[in-house]
Design a protein around this motif. Structure first.
Motif, mmCIF file in Angstrom:
data_model
loop_
_atom_site.group_PDB
_atom_site.id
_atom_site.type_symbol
_atom_site.label_atom_id
_atom_site.label_comp_id
_atom_site.label_asym_id
_atom_site.label_seq_id
_atom_site.Cartn_x
_atom_site.Cartn_y
_atom_site.Cartn_z
ATOM 1 N N THR A 56 0.809 -1.223 0.000
ATOM 2 C CA THR A 56 0.000 0.000 0.000
ATOM 3 C C THR A 56 0.843 1.273 0.000
ATOM 4 O O THR A 56 0.304 2.364 -0.154
ATOM 5 C CB THR A 56 -0.940 0.039 1.216
ATOM 6 N N ALA A 59 0.574 4.265 -2.580
ATOM 7 C CA ALA A 59 -0.533 5.214 -2.422
ATOM 8 C C ALA A 59 -0.057 6.498 -1.749
ATOM 9 O O ALA A 59 -0.582 7.580 -2.020
ATOM 10 C CB ALA A 59 -1.670 4.576 -1.630
ATOM 11 N N PHE A 62 1.173 8.793 -4.399
ATOM 12 C CA PHE A 62 0.084 9.473 -5.095
ATOM 13 C C PHE A 62 -0.564 10.533 -4.217
ATOM 14 O O PHE A 62 -0.965 11.593 -4.703
ATOM 15 C CB PHE A 62 -0.956 8.466 -5.584
ATOM 16 N N LEU A 63 -0.652 10.272 -2.910
ATOM 17 C CA LEU A 63 -1.177 11.277 -1.983
ATOM 18 C C LEU A 63 -0.268 12.504 -1.969
ATOM 19 O O LEU A 63 -0.736 13.639 -2.024
ATOM 20 C CB LEU A 63 -1.309 10.683 -0.590
#
Length: 84
Positions: A56, A59, A62-63
């Motif tokens: 994970t 992510a 991307f955040l």
């Protein structure tokens, strides 16, 4: 100029603890390079990250990217030229 590229080329375990945390939580280069490779190779993190974190972690990249875009747009909105 290319500090991020150079830092992402080496394992995070190579760096001091404060810089490692910087590369994971402030500028998440470790999240888009180091942790996905550990997940693909099915290796545990020698630094102690939980197993659920490894797949994970991208992510977080991307955040960070979305927060960067919001900061860019806010800067463009408030930008005023010098008038010349």
């Amino acid at each position: 100029t290319y500090g991020g590229i150079q830092a992402a080329q080496f394992p995070l375990s190579l760096y001091a603890g404060w810089f490692r945390n910087f590369l994971i939580f402030v500028v998440p280069l470790g999240c888009v390079a180091y942790y996905p490779v550990l997940a693909i190779l099915e290796q545990p993190d020698p630094l102690g990250a939980p197993d659920w974190w490894l797949p994970t972690a991208p992510a977080m990249g991307f955040l960070f990217l979305s927060v960067s875009f919001l900061a860019w747009r806010a800067g463009i909105r408030r930008y005023t030229s010098t008038g010349s």
